[in-house]
Design an enzyme around this catalytic site. Structure first.
Site, PDB file in Angstrom:
ATOM      1  N   SER A   1       0.783  -1.335  -0.075  1.00  0.00           N
ATOM      2  CA  SER A   1      -0.069  -0.121  -0.147  1.00  0.00           C
ATOM      3  C   SER A   1       1.079   1.412   0.002  1.00  0.00           C
ATOM      4  O   SER A   1       1.281   1.407  -0.921  1.00  0.00           O
ATOM      5  CB  SER A   1      -1.003   0.022   1.226  1.00  0.00           C
ATOM      6  OG  SER A   1      -1.853   0.994   1.068  1.00  0.00           O
TER       7      SER A   1
ATOM      8  N   HIS B   1      -7.495  -5.336  -0.058  1.00  0.00           N
ATOM      9  CA  HIS B   1      -6.196  -4.655   0.343  1.00  0.00           C
ATOM     10  C   HIS B   1      -5.623  -5.323   1.661  1.00  0.00           C
ATOM     11  O   HIS B   1      -4.243  -5.598   1.415  1.00  0.00           O
ATOM     12  CB  HIS B   1      -6.720  -3.275   0.712  1.00  0.00           C
ATOM     13  CG  HIS B   1      -5.788  -2.322   0.424  1.00  0.00           C
ATOM     14  ND1 HIS B   1      -5.316  -1.742  -0.592  1.00  0.00           N
ATOM     15  CD2 HIS B   1      -4.872  -1.516   1.746  1.00  0.00           C
ATOM     16  CE1 HIS B   1      -4.268  -0.841  -0.557  1.00  0.00           C
ATOM     17  NE2 HIS B   1      -4.184  -0.718   0.734  1.00  0.00           N
TER      18      HIS B   1
END
Ligand SMILES: *[C@@H]1O[C@H](CO)[C@@H](O)[C@H](O)[C@H]1NC(C)=O
Ligand SMILES: *[C@@H]1O[C@H](CO)[C@@H](O)[C@H](O)[C@H]1NC(C)=O
Ligand SMILES: *[C@@H]1O[C@H](CO)[C@@H](O)[C@H](O)[C@H]1NC(C)=O
Length: 421
Positions: free
Chosen positions: A188, A390
């Protein structure tokens, strides 16, 4: 009450508070709304090094000073006690965490499934970075964390100061002597800083053997997270909200920031589920290793500057991957243009493997493909699980099989090929 009056009510309250405090001189929002108990303190707490040591691994805690004075706590598993390879040359790998996360994220799943342990046992010299402002990196040569200036940074500064400092430091160690490049793994924000660094200072591409970017975040045009899409219009532009929200420490206990955040985020009951669901939605596939959760909760969130969030919201609003927007006037001073410059990702010629997923609501497939198309040496790895999200790159109970083993195999292939010469 609609969302606009809700937001303005917060502003009005803040203004009254600021006004009354102003009698004592200039307004210091940080002091005014800050709760002294809100800060992360490491006193008496276990560190990443304590945790890796408790599993029997050699563990080191390094303090690395950046060019602009931040002192980063960086952890290392220098070799494997199982291999006893401390006297051999070990390839270096740097792991860089995501937003509000820290080095602990990598080891939550323990020695059998955690990437740092697997890498150490595959013969690597493993470094786990911590960006400025996180629990382990709240230190500076001259600034106190209570000084608002400490918090004036976004992921751009993490990229060009922190990541460069860690890479160069690792290459200067005894094991680093004679090595001129490392493997990099980012999750990320750990990918955002990679894109930002490698396009801003392209010389660093030559210090990379292979890079593995999990849930890559750069362009955010197609991002689906309802929370980000909702906050974007408020905080993704230079305005009264973003000025008040900016350059603060972001932690759930910082009452000022959280009051602002939640009042903007849920001014009416309709948006409450959006906010509450934000965490849950990171793991929508329901394949989270729940055994690792208590430790995850004990170590997260690890803190960041609100400017990092603002910078992301600006990307979501503009649709560009570009530098921080200070507003027209300051942009002219800083960048010489009214709009912030785009990152020239075409210059990222290091070998970058992008690992992405259909259900990732912070890194949309279209956005990942768009950035990859502009990078000369990108390799795409699409996660086959349609529900992979994610957070799965950190806490899915099958990270070993779907992420860690293939990543290590790619690094091995590189090492074998280049050791032959
Ligand atoms: C889940 O996390 C726990 C705690 O770190 C660990 O012991 C376990 O090996 C992990 N993996 C699975 C598949 O349970
Ligand atoms: C800050 O860094 C200095 C220099 O490395 C170190 O001596 C000190 O212990 C650090 N303080 C904290 C709170 O980490
Ligand atoms: C992604 O963005 C493009 C261009 O803005 C748009 O046409 C498309 O509908 C978007 N797709 C999704 C899934 O949001």
């Amino acid at each position: 009450m609609n969302r606009f009056t809700g937001g303005f009510l917060v502003l009005a309250l803040l203004t009254v508070g600021a006004y009354s405090a102003a009698l004592d001189g200039p307004i210091n929002f940080f002091k005014l709304y800050d709760n002294p108990e809100a800060h992360v303190s490491l006193k008496g707490k276990e560190t990443t090094a304590d945790r890796t040591a408790s599993h029997g691994y050699p563990s080191e805690h390094h303090h690395i000073t950046t060019e602009d004075g931040y002192i980063l706590g960086v952890f290392r598993i220098p070799y494997s006690h199982k291999l006893q390879n401390q006297n051999e040359k070990r390839p270096i790998v740097l792991l860089q965490h995501g937003l509000t996360s820290c080095s602990d994220a990598w080891i939550l799943q323990g020695p059998n499934d955690g990437l740092p342990y697997m890498l150490a046992d595959a013969g690597y010299d493993v470094w786990m970075g911590n960006a400025r402002g996180t629990s382990y990196s709240r230190n500076h040569t001259t600034l106190s964390t209570e000084n608002p200036i400490f918090w004036q940074f976004s992921w751009h500064e993490i990229a060009i100061y922190d990541i460069t400092a860690i890479i160069d430091y690792a290459l200067r160690t005894e094991n680093g002597q004679g090595q001129d490049a490392i493997h990099y793994v980012g999750h990320s924000q750990g990918t955002t800083v990679y894109f930002a660094l490698m396009s801003t200072i392209p010389a660093y591409n030559y210090k990379i053997k292979t890079a593995h970017l999990f849930a890559p975040v750069a362009i955010m045009k197609n991002l689906s997270s309802p929370l980000v899409r909702y906050l974007g219009p408020y905080l993704g532009h230079r305005n009264a909200y973003s000025i008040l929200f900016g350059s603060q420490e972001f932690l759930p206990h910082n009452e000022f920031v959280m009051a602002l955040f939640f009042n903007i985020c849920q001014p009416d009951i309709m948006w409450r589920p959006v906010c509450e669901g934000a965490m849950k939605s990171l793991y929508s596939g329901g394949r989270v290793n729940m055994t690792a959760m208590p430790e995850a909760m004990a170590t997260h969130p690890a803190g960041c500057s609100t400017d990092q969030m603002l910078h992301y919201l600006q990307e979501q609003q503009s649709g560009y991957f570009r530098q921080y927007d200070h507003g027209t006037k300051k942009n002219l001073q800083v960048y010489g243009s009214e709009e912030p410059p785009e990152y020239p990702v075409e210059l990222i010629n290091s070998l970058a493997h992008l690992w992405y997923a259909d259900s990732d609501d912070l890194a949309a497939v279209e956005d990942v493909l768009q950035i990859a198309n502009r990078m000369p040496n990108a390799v795409l790895h699409h996660m086959e699980d349609p529900e992979w999200n994610h957070g799965d790159f950190a806490l899915n109970w099958e990270v070993r099989k779907y992420v860690n083993e293939p990543v290590i195999a790619i690094m091995e292939e590189y090492e074998i090929e280049y050791s032959r010469t």
